[in-house]
Design an enzyme around this catalytic site. Structure first.
Site, PDB file in Angstrom:
ATOM      1  N   GLU A 110     -34.585 -12.428   9.316  1.00 42.73           N
ATOM      2  CA  GLU A 110     -34.314 -11.069   9.783  1.00 42.73           C
ATOM      3  C   GLU A 110     -35.597 -10.256   9.954  1.00 42.73           C
ATOM      4  O   GLU A 110     -36.475 -10.264   9.109  1.00 42.73           O
ATOM      5  CB  GLU A 110     -33.374 -10.356   8.798  1.00 42.73           C
TER       6      GLU A 110
ATOM      7  N   ARG B  51     -16.836  -4.190   8.549  1.00 42.51           N
ATOM      8  CA  ARG B  51     -15.692  -4.591   9.373  1.00 42.51           C
ATOM      9  C   ARG B  51     -14.473  -4.909   8.511  1.00 42.51           C
ATOM     10  O   ARG B  51     -13.364  -4.913   8.968  1.00 42.51           O
ATOM     11  CB  ARG B  51     -16.087  -5.815  10.205  1.00 42.51           C
TER      12      ARG B  51
ATOM     13  N   CYS C   2     -25.435  -7.418   3.420  1.00 43.99           N
ATOM     14  CA  CYS C   2     -26.766  -8.027   3.539  1.00 43.99           C
ATOM     15  C   CYS C   2     -27.775  -7.036   4.078  1.00 43.99           C
ATOM     16  O   CYS C   2     -28.887  -6.899   3.541  1.00 43.99           O
ATOM     17  CB  CYS C   2     -26.709  -9.277   4.420  1.00 43.99           C
TER      18      CYS C   2
ATOM     19  N   HIS D  95     -30.774 -15.134   6.627  1.00 42.46           N
ATOM     20  CA  HIS D  95     -29.353 -15.493   6.700  1.00 42.46           C
ATOM     21  C   HIS D  95     -29.217 -16.993   6.942  1.00 42.46           C
ATOM     22  O   HIS D  95     -29.858 -17.544   7.855  1.00 42.46           O
ATOM     23  CB  HIS D  95     -28.673 -14.757   7.867  1.00 42.46           C
TER      24      HIS D  95
HETATM   25  N1  PCA Z   1     -23.362 -12.244   3.805  1.00 41.42           N
HETATM   26  C1  PCA Z   1     -22.860 -10.905   4.068  1.00 41.42           C
HETATM   27  C2  PCA Z   1     -22.862 -10.237   2.733  1.00 41.42           C
HETATM   28  C3  PCA Z   1     -23.020 -11.313   1.728  1.00 41.42           C
HETATM   29  C4  PCA Z   1     -23.426 -12.490   2.468  1.00 41.42           C
HETATM   30  O1  PCA Z   1     -23.759 -13.571   1.996  1.00 41.42           O
HETATM   31  C5  PCA Z   1     -23.632 -10.194   5.162  1.00 41.42           C
HETATM   32  O2  PCA Z   1     -24.159 -10.854   6.053  1.00 41.42           O
HETATM   33  O3  PCA Z   1     -23.706  -8.966   5.134  1.00 41.42           O
END
Ligand code: PCA
Length: 210
Positions: A80, A90, A143, A162
């Site tokens: 990111e 959501r 996140c 991610h």
């Molecule tokens: N993914 C979610 C929150 C926790 C996770 O592992 C997100 O992308 O916000």
């Protein structure tokens, strides 16, 4: 010796595991590029995720913090670039809260950029045969909330990665990309190593058209 905090999330959204924690916890106690890794679990809930993160930052005083989350359905590992000052869920988080258009930090700046060497991490992952890309948005769920809160606090090198589904999750999401746990662990190990050793990022294109 440098200290690295690596966080993963508990499962959410109907899943029973979260690749971020499965991978992060396997690196707990490992020494990578001369730095000691501490893996910690965060709740998937607005507010309490940041409370937990800040507690760990206070306790460990790490030089680097890499928060990791699951992004099921993404086609690769997403390093990111930016966190925005928006909570817009959501669906409810694990505590049943569903903020809509709330700031992560009242009167905070609109966004923060990752201070990890994101281009070097993407390049390193690809070189290792692991599909990865620079992501221009960490979303507006927990996140992004954690990434924003981490960078708002500052005082260290920090950012967010991610991970896609693990294969055992992807079988219930036909068409979704997945990576094995070993690949996820290798990816995080490399991201930690580069964050420790590479002071300046590489000037590589990581842009996207839309
Ligand atoms: N993914 C979610 C929150 C926790 C996770 O592992 C997100 O992308 O916000």
């Amino acid at each position: 010796m440098k200290t690295v905090l690596l966080t993963g999330f508990e499962p959410f959204g109907g899943e029973t595991i979260n690749p971020s924690w499965e991978a992060a916890r396997r690196l707990d106690g490992e020494t990578i590029a001369g730095a000691r890794v501490h893996a910690r679990l965060l709740p998937c809930a607005f507010g309490s995720a940041l409370d937990s993160l800040y507690r760990e930052l206070d306790a460990l005083r790490p030089d680097i913090a890499i928060a990791v989350g699951q992004a099921g359905g993404r086609p690769d590992i997403a390093v990111e670039r930016v966190a925005i000052n928006v909570d817009d869920a959501r669906f409810p988080d694990n505590a049943g809260r569903q903020p809509i258009d709330q700031p992560v930090v009242a009167n905070g700046p609109a966004a923060y950029f990752s201070t990890l060497p994101i281009k070097a991490i993407v390049a390193g992952l690809r070189e290792r045969g692991l599909p990865a890309t620079v992501s221009q948005s960490a979303g507006t769920f927990v996140c992004n909330h954690v990434m924003y809160g981490l960078l708002h606090r500052g005082g260290l090198r920090g950012g967010f990665i991610h991970l896609p589904f693990l294969p055992e999750q992807a079988i219930r999401h036909p068409g979704a990309f997945s990576l094995t746990l070993d690949d996820c662990v290798a990816a995080l190990r490399l991201a930690v190593a580069l964050s420790v050793t590479r002071e300046r990022d590489l000037a590589l294109s990581g842009g996207s058209l839309h």
